[in-house]
Design an enzyme around this catalytic site. Structure first.
Site, PDB file in Angstrom:
ATOM      1  N   ARG A  58     -29.143  39.608 -31.606  1.00  0.00           N
ATOM      2  CA  ARG A  58     -28.851  40.671 -32.560  1.00  0.00           C
ATOM      3  C   ARG A  58     -27.797  41.627 -32.002  1.00  0.00           C
ATOM      4  NH1 ARG A  58     -31.099  37.523 -34.189  1.00  0.00           N
ATOM      5  NH2 ARG A  58     -28.993  37.201 -34.937  1.00  0.00           N
ATOM      6  N   HIS A 106     -36.890  53.346 -36.601  1.00  0.00           N
ATOM      7  CA  HIS A 106     -37.397  52.048 -36.136  1.00  0.00           C
ATOM      8  C   HIS A 106     -36.789  51.613 -34.806  1.00  0.00           C
ATOM      9  CE1 HIS A 106     -38.401  51.179 -40.619  1.00  0.00           C
ATOM     10  NE2 HIS A 106     -39.309  51.921 -40.027  1.00  0.00           N
ATOM     11  N   THR A 175     -32.212  51.170 -49.754  1.00  0.00           N
ATOM     12  CA  THR A 175     -33.574  50.845 -49.346  1.00  0.00           C
ATOM     13  C   THR A 175     -34.394  50.444 -50.555  1.00  0.00           C
ATOM     14  OG1 THR A 175     -35.631  51.724 -48.403  1.00  0.00           O
ATOM     15  CG2 THR A 175     -34.111  53.309 -49.365  1.00  0.00           C
TER      16      THR A 175
END
Length: 232
Positions: A58, A106, A175
């Site tokens: 990632r 997060h 979102t």
């Protein structure tokens, strides 16, 4: 005269236009891995080697990505507003675009933290992206991705709730409004506060008042927002 406090909650949709894959798609996979295998506390306990390897990939993907027009436009809004960004994203595109006040709910992909002393965090650089279960911090501690896994608490959620409550204007971008606790931030906004919701496929939020829905992708929707705020 003090600038109005503009609080912006961003999700995967704002980074999708930079080529960052969304965290979860309809079949529960992320980059062809079951989400709970690579993004849960149980998954990390079962196979830390896989989880480290996954986040190494990632990070390499992130280095290829660039902030898009939406990220850049939000940074520009700091000229006219006291802007705070609350993001569910673990990328650093808001930082690279120039936004100065960013709260990550997060975690952060380009950081690692101590397993034994969670408050100890280090930032990685492009020449040193790879981590493994053998990785040790400069203090000698075993390290893990600085990511809030499923099954773990969201440490910054209380600060995010405070920011939402203090907002003079609140904006939600990209979102689904179904991932909690982040989705609940809109309920912390004071009654009468203008709320804008930017998403090409906006979730139904009919129970909320004072919401202006901008059904556009983030890059176009933030331009529309700027016009509505009178700063375009």
């Amino acid at each position: 005269m003090a600038k109005k406090k503009l609080v912006i909650s961003t999700g995967a949709g704002i980074s999708a236009e930079s080529g960052i894959k969304t965290f979860r798609d309809a079949d529960g996979l992320w980059e062809n891995y079951p989400v709970m295998q690579v993004a849960s506390a149980d998954g990390f306990r079962r196979d830390p080697e896989l989880v480290h390897r996954f986040y190494n990939m990632r990070r390499r993907d992130l280095l290829k990505a660039q902030p898009n027009a939406a990220h850049l436009a939000l940074a520009e809004l700091e000229k006219d507003y006291d802007v705070y960004i609350i993001t569910q994203n673990v990328d650093d595109l808001h930082e690279r675009a120039g936004s100065s006040k960013i709260l990550h709910l997060h975690g952060e992909l380009m950081k690692i933290r101590s397993i034994t002393h969670p408050e100890y965090v280090e930032t990685l650089d492009p020449e040193h992206l790879e981590t493994s279960p053998e990785t040790r911090g400069r203090n000698g501690d075993p390290m893990r991705p600085h990511i809030v896994f499923f099954q773990e608490p969201v440490p910054n959620i209380e600060k995010a709730m405070e920011l939402a409550h203090e907002a003079d204007i609140f904006v939600v971008i990209g979102t689904s409004m179904v991932v909690y606790p982040a989705a609940g931030l809109i309920d912390c906004v004071r009654p009468g506060t203008p709320v804008y919701y930017i998403d090409p496929n906006p979730a139904p939020i009919g129970h909320l008042r004072d919401v202006t829905v901008i059904a556009e992708p983030a890059t176009k929707g933030v331009r529309t927002l700027a016009k509505l705020l009178g700063v375009d």
